[in-house]
Scaffold this active site. Structure first.
Site, short mmCIF file in Angstrom:
data_model
loop_
_atom_site.label_atom_id
_atom_site.label_comp_id
_atom_site.label_asym_id
_atom_site.label_seq_id
_atom_site.Cartn_x
_atom_site.Cartn_y
_atom_site.Cartn_z
N ASP A 228 0.77 -1.12 0.04
CA ASP A 228 0.00 -0.11 -0.03
C ASP A 228 1.10 1.20 0.10
O ASP A 228 1.90 1.33 -0.29
CB ASP A 228 -1.02 0.02 1.20
CG ASP A 228 -2.50 0.57 0.79
OD1 ASP A 228 -2.35 1.74 0.51
OD2 ASP A 228 -3.32 -0.22 1.07
N HIS B 224 -3.79 6.45 2.83
CA HIS B 224 -4.62 5.22 2.37
C HIS B 224 -3.83 3.87 3.19
O HIS B 224 -4.84 3.00 3.64
CB HIS B 224 -4.42 5.13 0.75
CG HIS B 224 -5.31 3.98 0.30
ND1 HIS B 224 -4.78 2.65 0.19
CD2 HIS B 224 -6.42 3.85 -0.31
CE1 HIS B 224 -5.89 1.79 -0.47
NE2 HIS B 224 -6.82 2.57 -0.89
N SER C 289 -11.09 -0.64 -1.51
CA SER C 289 -9.81 -0.52 -0.68
C SER C 289 -10.18 -0.64 0.77
O SER C 289 -9.18 -1.21 1.43
CB SER C 289 -8.85 0.86 -1.07
OG SER C 289 -8.45 0.79 -2.07
#
Length: 839
Positions: free
Chosen positions: A177, A252, A616
């Site tokens: 990620d 994220h 996600s």
């Protein structure tokens, strides 16, 4: 450890210098990154490291499994150095005297390297007898306080694992990620604890850099690295924004890691408001971070493959990817691409792989995770939502969003549009965006003070050119009582996450409601008869506030953006005999940790938590739940974990009705219908039931290889990627022992078999089914007794009873007398009741 940073810094400088040399000496040649694989098998295929014991249930007493055999040589620097030297030697011989730059040596999951060369040099490499495959690098992109309760963890799965304070312990989840913020309390460890060791089977390291200093890792965050060589060679890496370290400058990665394995009971405070306490799905699982995606450009396959290769070598138990490719892989099949093939080797090594389905729904064949060895997760709404509303002076109430307090109860405030509160030096002609309230100096404070300021929410907010935060700052500077945003009519099909506001505010998210709001406001203005100047602002309103959560029984439902099947087999969009997605999980309006310097969402910048939506967010829910299964059943293979999650999934919402799927961007709740297996796979994840699945469908690495070899013309490609020759025996996707059956083309009749293994005590099962429309189904046997650890074969025969090219769906259920229920979805797309080849 500081020397590690300086070595890395010098490498970056050298890359830049190399790029300059290439550009000067060969300006007419376009250099690029290529991923080269060799015919020799990778490290993980040697020394008996990969677990060959196919009977994973014979010794099924739950306990710890440290996979000692996989540790024999995977971290041996001598063999890794040898492989790197082999790659260097090949490059010197193939490109004798020419300039090139090797970025990575892959040696654990695939034997190969990433290299920065010209197309002509790539052709020279491809002609070498040692080389199996040369692929141009490609880009990839990124695709909770309440979800543990919604999934029933506190009273269910956590209880089975001994409580939240042991749920997931001993299991390492590797995240590919945007990195992690190690200072976040979701990843902190109480130093007084002594019974929380780093798992013995994990051998990763933590990079040390100025923004990821020594001490960033602990017994929770056990490993952290970053991979950016492909991006650096392209000249697009911004060290000040992207951080040449595992630190998360986006947000994220921090978000996804905390969803899966964040600490339990962390207070969620945003904009001064408390929204409960957060917990990961497996709050005692360990986290290893492999940063390969970045805020400014996304990521590239060469870096992602390097990250996956390192994660496997380090000894992670689960790989979680909330990323998808930017394009469908070219070639004879979507399954043949460097990322999927590296993940196939990871699965062979016993690693469970979870990937987001992608946010390209709701159109068919929009799925971005293709292969049967990857567990693909779609996004569903859970039962909690934050709604806001505004009550107008004409008694109309309009819904909206905004994590904000309301105005004083029972009091109406005058509405004043920014367009009608310009100072003497500002005109709409001189500042066409003044209605977005981004600059307080353009507005007259005397008109705004104590009133509700009206601002336009335009496409510029979607693009990040204007922000809610700046509009709120404008309102604060002008002493407004609150802010009302109306939706520009050109913003269509954009879902707003509830946005935090430090003052009373609301965004009227519907263009239709926004139009009605403006009609009321404009009709209430009083103007001078001759000059047409406004003499009185007659409209008034009160904001109800959006800090209190509402709960709905119509959850879960598949979100409109969640990518859908059928699984495209190739670039021509032929249908594969593989069901995708595998499952759906909570992915909408998810609270989770946020990086202190995260910039992916301007509205949450500087906050400790953020609310985000997407597949996600759904994928790490399943990664965390998989850790609970792995903890209870340490001998489960990756496919066994996937089977436990799939066969126990829920098919119904909280009302007892079918799970619905949104079918359109615009007004998605008005455009929905019952979800099909191509919307939700096996259904919505059921965390507690997955820990007691009863029966397991177990697929082996050899099954996946036979499937790949069964694709027309694939034998050379299989050899290139795996180093293995295709045998005479091949199967189709429908023949893989998956907990689902998908048949893209049913011409008259087809028989497939499934093997189930009992992972519980002795039990008698009855088989029932509902056939897809236009198909008859027969399953043998219809009853069977199966002892613990034993295997039973089911023979399923499907006959087309009509001609149709429209997909239809059914289901096979295995009902145990001990209470276990095993569900298997069935999908048939093309059906022909006659032999079309003879017509």
């Amino acid at each position: 450890m500081a020397s590690i940073y300086w070595v890395h810094l010098m490498a970056v400088l050298c890359l830049g210098a190399f790029m300059g040399i290439v550009c000067q000496d060969g300006a007419d040649e376009v250099t690029a990154v290529y991923i080269v694989t060799l015919k020799q098998a990778p490290t993980s295929h040697y020394y008996g490291e990969l677990r060959k014991d196919t009977n994973i249930f014979r010794h099924g007493v739950p306990g710890r499994n440290h996979r000692s055999r996989r540790n024999i040589s995977r971290s041996d620097p001598r063999y890794n150095l040898y492989i790197s030297r082999v790659h260097d030697s090949l490059l010197r011989r193939a490109l004798r005297g020419e300039q090139y730059l090797k970025l990575y040596s892959y040696h654990y999951l695939i034997n190969g390297f990433a290299v920065f060369v010209t197309p002509q040099q790539a052709e020279k490499l491809a002609r070498r007898k040692e080389v199996a495959n040369v692929v141009l690098d490609f880009s990839v992109r990124t695709a909770t306080t309440h979800t543990p309760q919604f999934l029933g963890l506190p009273q269910g799965a956590w209880v089975q694992e001994g409580g939240y304070d042991s749920a997931g312990e001993g299991i390492v989840i590797g995240f590919i990620d945007t990195g992690i913020d190690p200072t976040h309390p979701s990843f902190a460890v109480d130093r007084s604890e002594v019974a929380y060791p780093v798992p013995a089977h994990f051998c990763g390291i933590c990079e040390v850099t100025p923004d990821f200093p020594s001490g960033s890792c602990n017994r929770k965050l056990v490993g952290a690295r970053h991979f950016a060589a492909s991006a650096i060679t392209r000249g697009i890496f911004n060290a000040s924004q992207d951080y040449a370290s595992p630190f998360d400058g986006d947000g994220h990665g921090t978000h996804t890691a905390s969803i899966a394995a964040g600490n339990h009971g962390i207070p969620v405070v945003v904009s001064g408001h408390h929204f409960g306490n957060a917990s990961g799905m497996a709050p005692r699982a360990h986290i290893a971070v492999y940063k390969a995606l970045y805020k400014s450009f996304g990521g590239f396959a060469a870096d992602v493959v390097a990250a996956i290769d390192q994660a496997a070598q380090d000894g992670v138990d689960i790989v979680s990817l909330s990323i998808t490719p930017n394009r469908r892989p070219p070639g004879i099949a979507t399954f043949f691409n460097p990322i999927d093939m590296a993940l196939l080797s990871a699965v062979k090594a016993g690693i469970f792989v979870v990937q987001a389905a992608g946010n390209t729904g709701p159109s068919p064949k929009s799925i971005s995770s293709f292969s049967p060895w990857i567990f693909t997760i779609g996004a569903a709404a859970h039962d909690r939502a934050y709604s806001n509303s505004i009550v107008l002076g004409n008694n109309d109430t309009l819904p909206g969003v905004g994590l904000a307090s309301g105005t004083h109860k029972g009091r109406m405030y005058t509405l004043v549009s920014a367009l009608h509160a310009l100072n003497n030096n500002t005109t709409v002609a001189s500042d066409m965006y003044v209605g977005e309230c981004q600059d307080s100096s353009s507005l007259n404070q005397d008109l705004v003070r104590g009133n509700l300021l009206i601002c336009s929410y335009s496409i510029r907010f979607v693009l990040g050119l204007s922000t809610i935060k700046q509009a709120l700052e404008t309102a604060k500077n002008l002493s407004a009582a609150g802010v009302v945003f109306y939706m520009d009519p050109f913003v269509i099909g954009f879902q707003l996450n509830p946005i935090p506001m430090r003052m009373p505010g609301i965004i009227i998210s519907s263009p239709v409601d926004s139009k009605n709001f403006l009609q009321y406001y404009n009709s209430s203005l009083e103007r001078h008869g001759s000059t047409n100047e406004i003499t009185k602002f007659g409209a008034a309103a009160s904001i109800s506030g959006g800090l209190k959560a509402n709960y709905s029984n119509s959850a879960p439902k598949v979100m409109y953006y969640s990518a859908r099947g059928p699984d495209p087999e190739d670039s021509f969009l032929d249908d594969a005999d593989i069901m995708k997605p595998n499952l759906v999980a909570p992915g909408n309006f998810i609270w989770a940790a946020w990086s202190s310097l995260g910039t992916d969402s301007v509205e949450f910048q500087g906050e400790n938590f953020a609310m985000m939506s997407g597949t996600s967010m759904a994928a790490p829910h399943v990664s965390g739940l998989a850790a609970l299964i792995k903890q209870k059943f340490p001998k489960f293979s990756p496919s066994a974990i996937g089977s436990a999650l799939s066969t126990t999934a829920s098919l119904f919402d909280r009302t007892g009705g079918p799970i619905m799927a949104q079918r359109a961007y615009a007004n998605p709740d008005l455009n929905q219908s019952p979800a099909t297996p191509f919307d939700m796979g096996s259904g919505f994840v059921n965390a507690t039931a997955a820990l007691d699945p009863g029966l397991i469908f177990d697929a082996r690495y050899e099954d996946y290889m036979s499937f790949l070899c069964g694709i027309n013309g694939s034998a050379p490609v299989v050899l290139n990627y795996t180093g293995q020759m295709c045998g005479v025996s091949t199967i189709t996707g429908a023949d893989i022992n998956l907990p689902s059956i998908t048949i893209a083309r049913l011409e008259q009749t087809r028989t497939v078999q499934r093997r189930v293994t009992n992972v519980a005590s002795n039990e008698t099962y009855t088989v029932g089914w509902s056939a897809p429309y236009g198909v008859s189904v027969n399953v043998i046997p219809t009853h069977f007794y199966i002892a613990g650890g034993e295997t039973q074969t089911l023979t399923v025969t499907l006959n087309a009873t009509m001609n149709s090219s429209t997909a239809s769906y059914g289901r096979i259920g295995l009902f145990g007398k001990g209470g276990h229920v095993v569900n298997m979805p069935v999908a048939v797309i093309f059906k022909a009741s006659y032999n079309i080849t003879n017509r």
